[in-house]
Design an enzyme around this catalytic site. Structure first.
Site, PDB file in Angstrom:
ATOM      1  CB  SER A 197      -1.874  -6.024   4.722  1.00  0.00           C
ATOM      2  OG  SER A 197      -2.727  -5.143   5.407  1.00  0.00           O
ATOM      3  CD  GLU A 300      -5.535  -2.007  -1.401  1.00  0.00           C
ATOM      4  OE1 GLU A 300      -5.403  -2.087  -0.164  1.00  0.00           O
ATOM      5  OE2 GLU A 300      -4.959  -2.766  -2.205  1.00  0.00           O
ATOM      6  CG  HIS A 330      -6.256  -4.874   1.846  1.00  0.00           C
ATOM      7  ND1 HIS A 330      -5.213  -3.993   1.700  1.00  0.00           N
ATOM      8  CD2 HIS A 330      -5.991  -5.580   2.987  1.00  0.00           C
ATOM      9  CE1 HIS A 330      -4.357  -4.145   2.687  1.00  0.00           C
ATOM     10  NE2 HIS A 330      -4.803  -5.116   3.481  1.00  0.00           N
TER      11      HIS A 330
END
Length: 364
Positions: A197, A300, A330
């Site tokens: 991320s 996602e 995610h």
């Protein structure tokens, strides 16, 4: 006689046009629609959602503070809850605090890890939450997969610090790790960089910087669910708003704000143009990068961020691979063993790392 409000209205319209022009020609990036093509290697594309998804979402919900608290109280509480998300887990790896020229972190060593094989791991959390503690599920696994030590960096977070702070911390840690290991000063024999991320964004930015600085390239890099475009131009940002169980609820509030306004907000908050490769690596020079594995969920919001980056990198001659899973979260890797897709993803990461930088076999 000209009505008094017409000059005011004209000035207002002029300001709107100027603001739109700045967003369109200075803050926005190039059109990357032609990179919405190759979908890479797909896994579990016809499999229904895992029964463990409900358990993962229930665990994630425990990291949210009670509603109604002031934001000044919510953020510290949310950070603490997120760090304790997997507090009941018992790991085979050891965790040793370390100071990297003033930046905190920890060395993660799985049993039998070679301290000269090193991975810099940059955690996710939207640049506002997360730490080495919250991501031990992932970092302990990377130590086992690489057969080496993992430097999990506790980089500075927003909003206390500027957006450049984690970028600077990652650069500092990479330089330091090349010459320092768990036992002290010693050159690394194998080097990896990985992140999820927000940490995946930092990883991609770091790889280009290390190349431009003439530093030793990583032997390989792995990024999980990377945000690569801070202009939010990828089609899946809107298309997967409802199917993204983790990010969808967070971004729903801003989903209908005009993108020009979002570009201005991003610029004012960070002080960095949203299209700058520093924060949007998909717009940078993607040539001469180390072997890269990108894993993402097809459901996602960041799916096309990942796809566009890989397709651009491959066009530039860099060895990049895209792997995607359907009907999962995610950064689903952190929910292991709740999600079988996590184990599948780790198996693919292990194969990739073994191909790019195999471990030395012990003498018979």
């Amino acid at each position: 006689m000209t009505p008094w409000y017409l000059p005011v209205l004209g000035a207002g319209l002029g300001l709107v046009l100027v603001a739109w022009a700045v967003a369109a020609f200075y803050l926005d990036g190039a059109d990357l629609a032609r990179y919405d093509t190759d979908r890479g290697e797909r896994f579990a594309s016809h499999r229904p959602a895992s029964p463990g998804l409900d358990d993962a979402m229930a665990r994630l919900a425990r990291a949210e503070p009670p509603a109604g608290l002031p934001e000044a109280q919510r953020l510290p509480l949310r950070r603490g809850l997120f760090d304790r998300l997997f507090s009941e887990r018992v790991f085979a790896a050891s965790f040793t605090p370390v100071a990297v020229d003033g930046v905190k972190g920890e060395w993660v060593l799985a049993p039998g890890a070679d301290p000269q094989r090193r991975t810099l791991y940059l955690h996710g959390g939207g640049f506002v939450v997360g730490s080495p503690l919250s991501h031990r599920t992932i970092t302990s696994r990377f130590s086992a997969l690489t057969g080496g030590a993992v430097l999990a960096l506790d980089y500075r977070l927003m909003p206390e610090h500027k957006r450049m702070a984690p970028v600077e911390d990652a650069r500092l840690a990479y330089r330091w790790m090349l010459e320092h290991g768990p036992a002290g000063r010693a050159p690394a024999q194998a080097v990896f960089v990985a992140g999820d991320s927000a940490g995946a964004n930092l990883t991609l930015s770091l790889l280009a910087w290390a190349r431009d600085q003439g530093l030793r390239n990583a032997d390989a890099a792995v990024v999980l669910s990377p945000p690569t475009d801070a202009t939010f131009a990828s089609p899946s940002i809107q298309a997967n708003l409802d199917s993204d169980l983790m990010l969808g609820p967070v971004f729903r509030k801003i989903a209908h704000i005009p993108r020009a306004v979002v570009l201005w907000i991003n610029w004012l908050q960070s002080g960095i143009r949203p299209c700058d490769p520093l924060v949007s690596p998909v717009y940078g020079d993607l040539s001469r990068l180390p072997p890269l594995l990108v894993q993402v969920s097809e459901t996602e919001m960041l799916y096309d961020d990942a796809r566009r980056y890989v397709n651009r990198a491959r066009e530039a001659g860099s060895p990049a691979r895209l792997q995607s899973w359907n009907h999962t979260l995610h950064v689903w890797h952190i929910f292991n063993p709740e999600l079988p897709e996590a184990e599948e993803a780790y198996a693919e990461i292990g194969k990739f790392l073994a191909d790019e930088a195999p471990q030395r076999k012990a003498a018979p």
